[in-house]
Design a protein around this motif. Structure first.
Motif, short mmCIF file in Angstrom:
data_model
loop_
_atom_site.label_atom_id
_atom_site.label_comp_id
_atom_site.label_asym_id
_atom_site.label_seq_id
_atom_site.Cartn_x
_atom_site.Cartn_y
_atom_site.Cartn_z
N HIS A 43 0.83 -1.21 0.00
CA HIS A 43 0.00 0.00 0.00
C HIS A 43 0.86 1.26 0.00
O HIS A 43 0.52 2.25 -0.64
N TRP A 44 1.99 1.21 0.69
CA TRP A 44 2.90 2.36 0.69
C TRP A 44 3.54 2.54 -0.68
O TRP A 44 3.71 3.67 -1.16
N ILE A 45 3.90 1.43 -1.32
CA ILE A 45 4.51 1.51 -2.65
C ILE A 45 3.52 2.11 -3.64
O ILE A 45 3.87 3.00 -4.42
N ALA A 46 2.28 1.63 -3.61
CA ALA A 46 1.26 2.17 -4.52
C ALA A 46 1.06 3.66 -4.26
O ALA A 46 0.99 4.46 -5.21
N PHE A 47 0.97 4.04 -3.00
CA PHE A 47 0.77 5.45 -2.65
C PHE A 47 1.95 6.30 -3.12
O PHE A 47 1.76 7.36 -3.75
N ILE A 48 3.17 5.85 -2.84
CA ILE A 48 4.35 6.64 -3.21
C ILE A 48 4.46 6.77 -4.73
O ILE A 48 4.72 7.86 -5.26
N LEU A 49 4.23 5.67 -5.46
CA LEU A 49 4.29 5.74 -6.92
C LEU A 49 3.24 6.70 -7.48
O LEU A 49 3.54 7.55 -8.32
N VAL B 238 3.34 -1.46 -11.96
CA VAL B 238 4.21 -2.03 -10.93
C VAL B 238 3.51 -1.97 -9.58
O VAL B 238 3.47 -2.94 -8.83
N GLY B 239 2.94 -0.80 -9.27
CA GLY B 239 2.22 -0.65 -8.00
C GLY B 239 1.01 -1.56 -7.90
O GLY B 239 0.71 -2.09 -6.83
N LEU B 240 0.31 -1.78 -9.01
CA LEU B 240 -0.88 -2.62 -9.01
C LEU B 240 -0.55 -4.09 -8.76
O LEU B 240 -1.40 -4.85 -8.30
N ALA B 241 0.69 -4.49 -9.04
CA ALA B 241 1.08 -5.88 -8.80
C ALA B 241 1.03 -6.21 -7.31
O ALA B 241 0.92 -7.38 -6.94
N PHE B 242 1.09 -5.20 -6.47
CA PHE B 242 1.09 -5.42 -5.03
C PHE B 242 -0.31 -5.38 -4.43
O PHE B 242 -0.49 -5.55 -3.24
N LEU B 243 -1.30 -5.11 -5.26
CA LEU B 243 -2.69 -5.07 -4.82
C LEU B 243 -3.44 -6.22 -5.48
O LEU B 243 -3.01 -6.75 -6.49
N ALA C 230 -4.89 11.55 -5.38
CA ALA C 230 -6.09 11.18 -4.62
C ALA C 230 -6.31 9.67 -4.62
O ALA C 230 -6.67 9.08 -3.60
N VAL C 231 -6.07 9.01 -5.76
CA VAL C 231 -6.21 7.55 -5.82
C VAL C 231 -5.18 6.89 -4.91
O VAL C 231 -5.50 5.95 -4.16
N GLY C 232 -3.95 7.37 -4.93
CA GLY C 232 -2.92 6.82 -4.05
C GLY C 232 -3.27 6.99 -2.59
O GLY C 232 -3.10 6.07 -1.78
N ALA C 233 -3.78 8.17 -2.23
CA ALA C 233 -4.18 8.42 -0.84
C ALA C 233 -5.34 7.52 -0.45
O ALA C 233 -5.38 7.01 0.68
N THR C 234 -6.27 7.29 -1.37
CA THR C 234 -7.41 6.42 -1.08
C THR C 234 -6.94 4.99 -0.82
O THR C 234 -7.41 4.34 0.11
N ILE C 235 -6.02 4.51 -1.65
CA ILE C 235 -5.49 3.15 -1.45
C ILE C 235 -4.82 3.04 -0.09
O ILE C 235 -5.06 2.08 0.66
N LEU C 236 -4.01 4.02 0.26
CA LEU C 236 -3.32 4.01 1.54
C LEU C 236 -4.30 4.05 2.70
O LEU C 236 -4.21 3.26 3.64
N LEU C 237 -5.27 4.97 2.63
CA LEU C 237 -6.25 5.10 3.71
C LEU C 237 -7.12 3.85 3.86
O LEU C 237 -7.42 3.45 4.97
N GLN C 238 -7.50 3.23 2.74
CA GLN C 238 -8.29 2.00 2.81
C GLN C 238 -7.50 0.90 3.50
O GLN C 238 -8.02 0.16 4.33
N HIS C 239 -6.23 0.77 3.15
CA HIS C 239 -5.41 -0.28 3.74
C HIS C 239 -5.15 -0.01 5.23
O HIS C 239 -5.24 -0.92 6.04
#
Length: 191
Positions: A70-76, A125-130, A177-186
């Motif tokens: 989730h951090w990787i997706a957010f940072i990317l 790359v980030g989506l591979a972790f979700l 916003a999408v990155g923040a949403t992924i992080l907040l959901q996780h």
């Protein structure tokens, strides 16, 4: 990732292609629907392939960093969104007036599409972790990009340089916003 989140991601990913297509449309002499659709299909096809490539690269490394996904997706996404916003704010050089072409060559469009889809590679790359259906996500990104780039060419001759800058800024905000949403959901699920 929900369908709404996928759609928002797809629209965010297509904003830079939209901005580029506005510029392309602005340089053409009265582009028609056929030229706009051709441009949209080139942009959309490349934009659909790049997250698949990124996903495959990310999947190879996923077992090593699943705890940080989730951090990787957010940072990317935050990095790419910030980069898009900076590019949107960057001043563009004014070209000398010349006779407008009727269409752009395939290589010019493909090169532009690759340049605007590098962020989709990193997002892949980030989506591979979700846990996402990468085929559906890639096709959604490709379809959104096709529609946005086609539309961009059609309206580009009217408002290309002015709106193009703000479209990229908006696309960057959406990615953040999408990155923040992924992080907040996780983080919400972990609590």
């Amino acid at each position: 990732m929900t369908f709404i989140a996928t759609l928002i991601l797809a629209l965010g990913m297509s904003m830079d292609a939209f901005a580029a297509a506005l510029g392309k449309g602005a340089t053409l002499h009265r582009p028609g629907f056929k030229e706009a659709l051709r441009t949209g299909l080139i942009f959309g096809s490349i934009e659909a392939l790049t997250p698949l490539i990124g996903w495959a690269l990310g999947l190879a490394a996923s077992r090593y960093i699943m705890a940080w996904d989730h951090w990787i997706a957010f940072i990317l996404l935050a990095f790419l969104g910030g980069r898009m916003m900076m590019e949107g704010f960057r001043q563009t050089a004014v070209a000398e007036p010349c006779e407008a072409p009727q269409s752009h060559g395939f290589m010019v469009l493909a090169t532009t599409a690759v340049a605007t889809s590098l962020d989709a590679l990193a997002v892949g790359v980030g989506l591979a972790f979700l846990q996402v259906n990468i085929i559906t996500t890639a096709l959604t990104i490709g379809a959104a990009t096709t529609v946005m780039a086609t539309t961009g060419v059609l309206v580009g001759r009217f408002i290309g340089p002015v709106l193009g800058k703000w479209a990229e800024v908006l696309g960057g905000l959406v990615l953040i916003a999408v990155g923040a949403t992924i992080l907040l959901q996780h983080l919400g699920q972990a609590a």
